[in-house]
Design a protein around this motif. Sequence first.
Motif, PDB file in Angstrom:
ATOM      1  N   LEU A   1       8.246   6.762   1.722  1.00 24.57           N
ATOM      2  CA  LEU A   1       7.821   5.379   1.948  1.00 24.57           C
ATOM      3  C   LEU A   1       8.033   4.954   3.394  1.00 24.57           C
ATOM      4  O   LEU A   1       7.267   4.138   3.928  1.00 24.57           O
ATOM      5  CB  LEU A   1       8.558   4.436   0.993  1.00 24.57           C
ATOM      6  CG  LEU A   1       8.178   4.566  -0.485  1.00 24.57           C
ATOM      7  CD1 LEU A   1       8.899   3.516  -1.309  1.00 24.57           C
ATOM      8  CD2 LEU A   1       6.669   4.421  -0.683  1.00 24.57           C
TER       9      LEU A   1
ATOM     10  N   GLN B   1       4.999   5.991   5.028  1.00 29.62           N
ATOM     11  CA  GLN B   1       3.871   5.109   4.688  1.00 29.62           C
ATOM     12  C   GLN B   1       3.932   3.802   5.471  1.00 29.62           C
ATOM     13  O   GLN B   1       2.898   3.279   5.904  1.00 29.62           O
ATOM     14  CB  GLN B   1       3.863   4.827   3.179  1.00 29.62           C
ATOM     15  CG  GLN B   1       3.549   6.034   2.309  1.00 29.62           C
ATOM     16  CD  GLN B   1       2.205   6.648   2.641  1.00 29.62           C
ATOM     17  OE1 GLN B   1       1.202   5.959   2.753  1.00 29.62           O
ATOM     18  NE2 GLN B   1       2.199   7.962   2.818  1.00 29.62           N
TER      19      GLN B   1
ATOM     20  N   LEU C   1       1.032   2.383   7.928  1.00 31.63           N
ATOM     21  CA  LEU C   1       0.440   1.060   7.742  1.00 31.63           C
ATOM     22  C   LEU C   1       0.671   0.168   8.949  1.00 31.63           C
ATOM     23  O   LEU C   1      -0.176  -0.673   9.277  1.00 31.63           O
ATOM     24  CB  LEU C   1       1.015   0.405   6.485  1.00 31.63           C
ATOM     25  CG  LEU C   1       0.431   0.906   5.162  1.00 31.63           C
ATOM     26  CD1 LEU C   1       1.123   0.223   3.991  1.00 31.63           C
ATOM     27  CD2 LEU C   1      -1.063   0.639   5.093  1.00 31.63           C
TER      28      LEU C   1
ATOM     29  N   TRP D   1       3.066  -4.542   1.876  1.00 33.99           N
ATOM     30  CA  TRP D   1       2.061  -3.725   1.194  1.00 33.99           C
ATOM     31  C   TRP D   1       2.715  -2.569   0.445  1.00 33.99           C
ATOM     32  O   TRP D   1       2.391  -2.293  -0.715  1.00 33.99           O
ATOM     33  CB  TRP D   1       1.042  -3.179   2.202  1.00 33.99           C
ATOM     34  CG  TRP D   1      -0.031  -4.164   2.557  1.00 33.99           C
ATOM     35  CD1 TRP D   1      -0.123  -4.906   3.696  1.00 33.99           C
ATOM     36  CD2 TRP D   1      -1.150  -4.524   1.753  1.00 33.99           C
ATOM     37  NE1 TRP D   1      -1.224  -5.711   3.653  1.00 33.99           N
ATOM     38  CE2 TRP D   1      -1.893  -5.499   2.467  1.00 33.99           C
ATOM     39  CE3 TRP D   1      -1.608  -4.122   0.502  1.00 33.99           C
ATOM     40  CZ2 TRP D   1      -3.057  -6.067   1.976  1.00 33.99           C
ATOM     41  CZ3 TRP D   1      -2.773  -4.684   0.006  1.00 33.99           C
ATOM     42  CH2 TRP D   1      -3.481  -5.647   0.737  1.00 33.99           C
ATOM     43  N   VAL D   2       3.642  -1.902   1.093  1.00 32.53           N
ATOM     44  CA  VAL D   2       4.309  -0.765   0.446  1.00 32.53           C
ATOM     45  C   VAL D   2       5.135  -1.234  -0.746  1.00 32.53           C
ATOM     46  O   VAL D   2       5.060  -0.659  -1.843  1.00 32.53           O
ATOM     47  CB  VAL D   2       5.189  -0.015   1.464  1.00 32.53           C
ATOM     48  CG1 VAL D   2       6.101   0.984   0.758  1.00 32.53           C
ATOM     49  CG2 VAL D   2       4.324   0.713   2.485  1.00 32.53           C
TER      50      VAL D   2
ATOM     51  N   THR E   1       3.094  -2.168  -3.803  1.00 37.35           N
ATOM     52  CA  THR E   1       2.647  -1.023  -4.605  1.00 37.35           C
ATOM     53  C   THR E   1       3.802  -0.385  -5.365  1.00 37.35           C
ATOM     54  O   THR E   1       3.601   0.145  -6.456  1.00 37.35           O
ATOM     55  CB  THR E   1       1.956   0.033  -3.721  1.00 37.35           C
ATOM     56  OG1 THR E   1       2.866   0.501  -2.716  1.00 37.35           O
ATOM     57  CG2 THR E   1       0.714  -0.532  -3.055  1.00 37.35           C
TER      58      THR E   1
ATOM     59  N   VAL F   1      -4.722  -4.867   4.754  1.00 36.53           N
ATOM     60  CA  VAL F   1      -4.833  -3.464   5.135  1.00 36.53           C
ATOM     61  C   VAL F   1      -6.309  -3.061   5.161  1.00 36.53           C
ATOM     62  O   VAL F   1      -7.143  -3.622   4.446  1.00 36.53           O
ATOM     63  CB  VAL F   1      -4.030  -2.591   4.138  1.00 36.53           C
ATOM     64  CG1 VAL F   1      -4.674  -2.596   2.769  1.00 36.53           C
ATOM     65  CG2 VAL F   1      -3.862  -1.170   4.652  1.00 36.53           C
TER      66      VAL F   1
ATOM     67  N   GLY G   1      -6.745   2.557   5.307  1.00 33.38           N
ATOM     68  CA  GLY G   1      -5.308   2.478   5.085  1.00 33.38           C
ATOM     69  C   GLY G   1      -4.970   2.372   3.614  1.00 33.38           C
ATOM     70  O   GLY G   1      -4.030   3.002   3.121  1.00 33.38           O
ATOM     71  N   ALA G   2      -5.764   1.581   2.879  1.00 32.81           N
ATOM     72  CA  ALA G   2      -5.540   1.431   1.443  1.00 32.81           C
ATOM     73  C   ALA G   2      -5.850   2.719   0.703  1.00 32.81           C
ATOM     74  O   ALA G   2      -5.138   3.106  -0.237  1.00 32.81           O
ATOM     75  CB  ALA G   2      -6.401   0.286   0.910  1.00 32.81           C
TER      76      ALA G   2
ATOM     77  N   LEU H   1      -2.965   5.010   1.036  1.00 31.04           N
ATOM     78  CA  LEU H   1      -1.812   4.567   0.247  1.00 31.04           C
ATOM     79  C   LEU H   1      -2.010   4.898  -1.230  1.00 31.04           C
ATOM     80  O   LEU H   1      -1.083   5.359  -1.906  1.00 31.04           O
ATOM     81  CB  LEU H   1      -1.618   3.058   0.442  1.00 31.04           C
ATOM     82  CG  LEU H   1      -0.372   2.440  -0.182  1.00 31.04           C
ATOM     83  CD1 LEU H   1       0.904   3.116   0.312  1.00 31.04           C
ATOM     84  CD2 LEU H   1      -0.316   0.930   0.118  1.00 31.04           C
TER      85      LEU H   1
ATOM     86  N   PHE I   1      -1.533   8.571  -1.720  1.00 30.01           N
ATOM     87  CA  PHE I   1      -0.105   8.917  -1.695  1.00 30.01           C
ATOM     88  C   PHE I   1       0.517   8.786  -3.084  1.00 30.01           C
ATOM     89  O   PHE I   1       1.258   9.665  -3.537  1.00 30.01           O
ATOM     90  CB  PHE I   1       0.627   8.021  -0.689  1.00 30.01           C
ATOM     91  CG  PHE I   1       2.112   7.942  -0.912  1.00 30.01           C
ATOM     92  CD1 PHE I   1       2.928   9.013  -0.594  1.00 30.01           C
ATOM     93  CD2 PHE I   1       2.688   6.795  -1.465  1.00 30.01           C
ATOM     94  CE1 PHE I   1       4.310   8.945  -0.811  1.00 30.01           C
ATOM     95  CE2 PHE I   1       4.048   6.710  -1.678  1.00 30.01           C
ATOM     96  CZ  PHE I   1       4.861   7.794  -1.357  1.00 30.01           C
ATOM     97  N   TRP I   2       0.219   7.683  -3.769  1.00 32.79           N
ATOM     98  CA  TRP I   2       0.817   7.464  -5.095  1.00 32.79           C
ATOM     99  C   TRP I   2       0.263   8.420  -6.154  1.00 32.79           C
ATOM    100  O   TRP I   2       0.850   8.560  -7.229  1.00 32.79           O
ATOM    101  CB  TRP I   2       0.598   6.013  -5.543  1.00 32.79           C
ATOM    102  CG  TRP I   2       1.459   5.027  -4.824  1.00 32.79           C
ATOM    103  CD1 TRP I   2       1.047   3.979  -4.053  1.00 32.79           C
ATOM    104  CD2 TRP I   2       2.884   4.990  -4.805  1.00 32.79           C
ATOM    105  NE1 TRP I   2       2.124   3.291  -3.562  1.00 32.79           N
ATOM    106  CE2 TRP I   2       3.279   3.887  -4.005  1.00 32.79           C
ATOM    107  CE3 TRP I   2       3.881   5.786  -5.380  1.00 32.79           C
ATOM    108  CZ2 TRP I   2       4.609   3.561  -3.782  1.00 32.79           C
ATOM    109  CZ3 TRP I   2       5.220   5.457  -5.154  1.00 32.79           C
ATOM    110  CH2 TRP I   2       5.572   4.361  -4.360  1.00 32.79           C
TER     111      TRP I   2
END
Length: 750
Positions: A11, A14, A18, A68-69, A72, A147, A151-152, A155, A158-159
């Motif tokens: 994170l 991330q 971001l 943002w991080v 999520t 974002v 960028g979104a 993200l 990543f998840w």
Amino acid sequence: MLDRSRLLTDLQRQVKLLEADLRERVETEPEFGDRLRAEHAAAIKAKRTAATWASWRNDEVTQAAVAWVLGTVFVRWCEDNELIHPVLSGPGSRLAEAEDAQTKFFREKPHATDADWIEHGFAELRRSDAGAMLFDPRHNPAYRIPVSHDGAKALIAFWRTRQADGSLVHDFRDPDWDTRFLGDLYQDLSQEAKDKYALLQTPEFVEEFILDYTLKPALDEFPLDGFRLIDPTCGSGHFLLGAFHRLVAAWHDQDPTLDASEVARKALDSVHGVDINPFAVAIARFRLLLAAWKVAGVATVDEASRQRWRMTVATGDSLLPLSRAQSIPGMDEQLGHQEPWEDVLDFADQRLLEPGSYHVVVGNPPYITVSDANQNARYRELYSACHRQFQLTVPFAQRFFQLAQRAGDDRRGSGFVGQITSNAFMKREFGTKLIEEFFPTIDLTHVIDSSGAYIPGHGTPTVILVGRRRRPEPDGAVRAILGIRGETGVPEDPSRGLVWTAIKNQLDHSGQDSEWVSTVDLPRSRLAEHPWSLSGGGADKLLAALQESKHNISAYGGKVGTGAVTREDDVFMVGEGALRRHGVPEDLRRPLIEGDVVRDWRLISSPQSLWPYNSNTLLAAEHPSIITWLWPYRLQLSARVAFGKTQIQHGRAWFEYSMFFANRYRAPLSITFAFVATHNHFVLDRGGKVFNRSAPVIKLPEGASEDDHLRLLGVLNSSAACFWLKQVCHDKGRALFRALTSQVGRTPVR
């Protein structure tokens, strides 16, 4: 099983990605950049900040990236624990469900982006009123700088990252709903935010200890209906969570017939928190929300949306009053300005931060000094104990007691206050007014030296203060824990460390000594003078004997202080070669002595430094070579701040030192010492040097001979003086150093 260490590392990466994405949007898209510039100008005008645009913008970008991080993270936790339908990801078949749902979303909204899909996940949680507080578009920093699509997309990807066996890298399933890992995220997600806000978790065993001596007796004295507790520096919510669970138990005991949901809501209503860091508040709200749902048996957001779940946890500066009605005597009214991420004014109906309205006030205030000139000046106006280069621990010590309920003339009904805080105020000059002017007005009941205990994350030596907002008994005593010996190593379980265990076992038993601490009842008068010494094992008695027989240098006309302060050492301390090459004449150069060269009873070589003063008048010298050398740094030199004012506001030339004490330079003989040292090594200097703030000097009165100085030097370097200095000077943390160094070769030290 969640790998917390890997989650934090991933994170952090991330957040950095971001930040780059959001910074580019601010710099290239006027829609965002112009709005932020207007907000910065408004904050400057309202004197809420003195930060430059670039510095202020970077803070905004970091806040938005973290928001943002974290947003999520909240979504991922809820979808893995089946509070909502899958949006971003999920274990097993739930990942495919999330991907299908996203495909359907884009089919219905062909112009939507991946950022819109993430916001759709936020909206899922926003369906409950508590969830709406987490994702309030007016205040959540994520909505302030959206974002980008790319960028979104990154993200979301990543998840959805899988391991070699096909399982998700990060799986949040937890039947116990343990959210403590969020505290680690709060503390370490952004190094910039950690440095700015001095982010630091309060360990659970410390929080429980403080609540035992504040909330527990308060619940015995005050009714549950209308009970109010606040942590004005709530961070990620440890004190709030601990208090919530105790209040739940208290309501169950008082009325076993109450519905579980009603119990949870009543407990929530009693717990208030404020923090200046928006993502700390987001985590505290999320943790409290889940704790309340767990008590109430809520299993889904749909079920939660049918009930009221309001939390009184706000983002804002709790050192500022909210209105004239809430102003504290001696404080001016609210500035009328609120930063966009702040929402404290939304809680006026809960009487948030209302002075004198809380039965319990607890917390762990930040230990940093205030570098922002406007904030520094504001706190000095509002809090009488702010003195010299104060740490935030000082105004918060006042604020904690001001928020507590005041006792009547019979001393009954006073609120309880407890905090763990840096002990620097005990011995450093900035704590003088707090100890000698403020503490005598309130009833300190417990002073606990916790500097010898191993408290994870607390590299700064600490003290625990407990008291009540009432007039103290003049002849009363204060229960104190005095330190004897620190931990000899890092305990496997810090809550069972030798020193911490001794503190817990001995606090209620006056006169008890152990290898680690002494328990005594100190006369209140002993704590009415600065500095404090909290050493036990007989050290306090020896100190008292030395205090009775000591003679102050000032009584003989001597003075102790700094010779000069540049506040930009790197600009002035450049070495003889550089100064010679730039044509700076010899009479404008001097060795500038710092504490680290005052060692082993001698002065080690120190670099030649620019000395912009006339040798005869000792006034600022505007020599062409000086101006040429310093011209590239003129803006930062002009902006140097000392005691809340810039160099220019003090009436000093932009090119001279921030402070230069001509009288201390004029007399050649000086005794100097290191401001930070392991023992006393005082040194006699015979002139021609300038002493920086880290190497103060002792100046004897005019006419004092070299023999007079040598006689004093012998006393200052004696073992008796060494003992006295260890009692009255600030300890930088020798107990922690011993604990860490004892682990070298066995356990990685970070």
